[in-house]
Design a protein around this motif. Structure first.
Motif, PDB file in Angstrom:
ATOM      1  N   VAL A   1      44.099  43.139  30.216  1.00 36.50           N
ATOM      2  CA  VAL A   1      44.306  44.222  30.971  1.00 36.50           C
ATOM      3  C   VAL A   1      45.925  44.662  30.999  1.00 36.50           C
ATOM      4  N   ASN A   2      46.650  43.384  30.635  1.00 39.89           N
ATOM      5  CA  ASN A   2      47.688  44.077  30.355  1.00 39.89           C
ATOM      6  C   ASN A   2      48.557  45.249  28.960  1.00 39.89           C
ATOM      7  N   VAL A   3      47.530  45.237  28.447  1.00 40.32           N
ATOM      8  CA  VAL A   3      47.587  45.513  27.080  1.00 40.32           C
ATOM      9  C   VAL A   3      47.293  47.328  27.524  1.00 40.32           C
ATOM     10  N   ALA A   4      46.286  47.532  28.294  1.00 37.30           N
ATOM     11  CA  ALA A   4      45.679  48.439  29.063  1.00 37.30           C
ATOM     12  C   ALA A   4      46.965  49.018  29.703  1.00 37.30           C
TER      13      ALA A   4
ATOM     14  N   LYS B   1      34.477  52.855  30.011  1.00 37.66           N
ATOM     15  CA  LYS B   1      35.540  53.370  31.021  1.00 37.66           C
ATOM     16  C   LYS B   1      36.547  54.594  30.210  1.00 37.66           C
ATOM     17  N   ALA B   2      36.301  54.589  29.276  1.00 38.21           N
ATOM     18  CA  ALA B   2      36.989  54.995  28.412  1.00 38.21           C
ATOM     19  C   ALA B   2      38.390  55.359  28.569  1.00 38.21           C
ATOM     20  N   ILE B   3      40.009  54.301  29.102  1.00 41.75           N
ATOM     21  CA  ILE B   3      41.076  55.047  29.206  1.00 41.75           C
ATOM     22  C   ILE B   3      40.909  55.724  28.967  1.00 41.75           C
TER      23      ILE B   3
ATOM     24  N   ARG C   1      42.192  50.482  36.328  1.00 38.07           N
ATOM     25  CA  ARG C   1      41.961  49.117  37.628  1.00 38.07           C
ATOM     26  C   ARG C   1      40.122  48.879  37.432  1.00 38.07           C
ATOM     27  N   GLU C   2      39.566  50.559  37.700  1.00 29.91           N
ATOM     28  CA  GLU C   2      38.211  49.601  37.092  1.00 29.91           C
ATOM     29  C   GLU C   2      37.918  48.740  36.371  1.00 29.91           C
ATOM     30  N   PHE C   3      38.092  49.173  35.097  1.00 35.44           N
ATOM     31  CA  PHE C   3      38.423  47.616  33.747  1.00 35.44           C
ATOM     32  C   PHE C   3      38.298  46.003  34.505  1.00 35.44           C
ATOM     33  N   GLU C   4      39.987  46.811  35.040  1.00 33.76           N
ATOM     34  CA  GLU C   4      39.851  45.261  36.029  1.00 33.76           C
ATOM     35  C   GLU C   4      39.148  44.529  36.152  1.00 33.76           C
ATOM     36  N   LYS C   5      38.704  46.004  37.897  1.00 37.40           N
ATOM     37  CA  LYS C   5      38.400  44.949  38.758  1.00 37.40           C
ATOM     38  C   LYS C   5      35.843  44.256  38.337  1.00 37.40           C
TER      39      LYS C   5
ATOM     40  N   ASN D   1      43.936  57.472  32.909  1.00 39.59           N
ATOM     41  CA  ASN D   1      43.865  57.396  33.709  1.00 39.59           C
ATOM     42  C   ASN D   1      43.195  56.156  34.867  1.00 39.59           C
ATOM     43  N   PHE D   2      44.806  55.211  35.598  1.00 41.25           N
ATOM     44  CA  PHE D   2      44.920  54.308  36.238  1.00 41.25           C
ATOM     45  C   PHE D   2      43.774  53.548  36.744  1.00 41.25           C
TER      46      PHE D   2
END
Length: 407
Positions: free
Chosen positions: A177-180, A135-137, A196-200, A191-192
């Protein structure tokens, strides 16, 4: 009539075997022998009870009351039969208590709960790391690398390691997810949508782990409840046993330091055998033997009040047996519920498309094999318990005790 039917059944089995002995295998012969043994045992119990009831009815018709001879025969038979019931019930309680947790079955389900690679073909640890990397957040490479380092630290955290397996996966996902999101608050260029994609993506897996966590928690509570009920029953049985056997003349020693209740019970019920009870009864009868060799049954029944008390309160022993049967049946109901919940969680994994191929086996084959193996392990566990705990035998033994209060 019943006696004739039982004897006819026995004759039928013998004839059947004689006619087909060259066809049936050794295993069938063993089954026939077992059936014959059960029929003979049931026939003997029925014959004994019918004879005693016949004498009781004869006494009532002649004298309008049960004779002292019949009363004593009832007491004597009941005391011997109750010794058998005490041993069988004690053994059954110990057996079920020791098999509530089955390492092979529960151990297999534990593998499903692991964040490491398990029977479903994936490692949730690797899923988190790969998803975060793909995802390269963060916009900068060093921040993404830093995020990956933090995730590795979370995975190796001793606190996470203390959490039960399925809950461990959920907590690890939540922490990641919280850390992100926390890092995104400090980075305006984050990039939020990617967070969200990471979380999903992780939620596809946590749906499975949440369902499995619910199943494991339900089973843990049920197992704890079963053991608690069995231990309470065992203590009630111990109290009843000690009161009865002391009235018969057996004085058990106190439990020793570091001796388990199971070992203590095994010691006592092995000493308080049917042979011991028969000897005690013989000793009591000898005290009332007259010069003509006959036993003064009237004096014995009027004097040996403790023996009468034990006989008159055997219905409580029957209640204890029924309590065990209820616990036993409830245990299997709860185990079936646990099995269904575990299967439901696996179906969640299938629906969320997270099961992975393993070697040459496709994801569908992995799923099919998993359901099959889980069912086989449960069947093996259930069969082991049912072979060591014969509920019919317990029912037959307590039914052989003629609950009749001698006034």
């Amino acid at each position: 009539m019943k006696k004739t039917i039982l004897l006819t059944a026995i004759s039928y089995l013998f004839c059947t075997y004689a006619g087909f002995s060259q066809v049936f295998s050794d295993s069938v012969f063993i089954n026939i022998q077992g059936s014959l043994g059960k029929l003979q045992s049931e026939n003997e119990n029925l014959k004994s009870r019918l004879e005693m009831q016949s004498r009781s009815l004869t006494d009532i018709s002649k004298n309008q009351s049960i004779s002292d001879k019949t009363k004593w025969e009832k007491i004597r038979t009941n005391l011997v039969k109750s010794a058998e019931v005490y041993k069988i019930l004690s053994d059954d309680i110990i057996d079920l208590k020791s098999q509530v947790i089955n390492q092979d079955y529960q151990g297999y389900i534990k593998k499903l709960s692991s964040v490491e690679k398990g029977p479903l073909g994936f490692s949730f640890e690797e899923v988190i790391m790969k998803t975060a990397q793909n995802k390269a957040i963060f916009s900068k490479k060093e921040k993404n690398e830093r995020f990956m380092t933090v995730l590795k630290s979370l995975k190796d955290s001793p606190i996470v390691g203390l959490i039960p397996y399925a809950s461990q996966a959920v907590n690890l996902s939540t922490a990641a997810v919280n850390v992100a999101y926390a890092a995104g608050v400090q980075d305006k260029k984050v990039n939020f949508d990617k967070i969200r994609e990471f979380e999903k993506e992780l939620q596809r897996y946590t749906g499975f782990y949440n369902a499995l966590d619910k199943a494991n928690l339900t089973n843990a509570n049920a197992s704890s409840q079963t053991v608690t009920l069995l231990e309470a029953l065992q203590l009630d049985l111990l109290e009843k046993f000690k009161k009865d056997v002391q009235k018969i003349g057996y004085n058990p020693r106190d439990i020793r330091n570091e001796e388990s209740l199971d070992d203590y019970f095994n010691y006592m019920v092995n000493e308080f055998s049917t042979d011991y009870v028969k000897k005690r009864i013989s000793d009591i009868e000898s005290k009332y033997t007259q010069k003509d060799g006959k036993t003064n049954l009237t004096d014995m029944l009027q004097t040996e009040l403790d023996i009468r008390h034990v006989n008159n309160n055997l219905d409580y022993l029957q209640n204890l047996c029924n309590r065990f049967i209820g616990i036993h049946d409830q245990y299997f109901d709860l185990e079936n519920r646990y099995f269904d919940l575990v299967k439901q969680s696996i179906n969640v994994a299938k629906s969320n498309n997270i099961i992975e191929a393993v070697g040459e086996r496709s994801a569908q084959m992995v799923y099919d094999d998993l359901i099959k193996e889980l069912g086989a392990k449960k069947k093996k566990k259930d069969s082991a318990i049912k072979s060591s705990i014969n509920i019919k035998e317990l029912k037959d033994k307590i039914d052989a005790v003629d609950i009749y209060k001698i006034l």
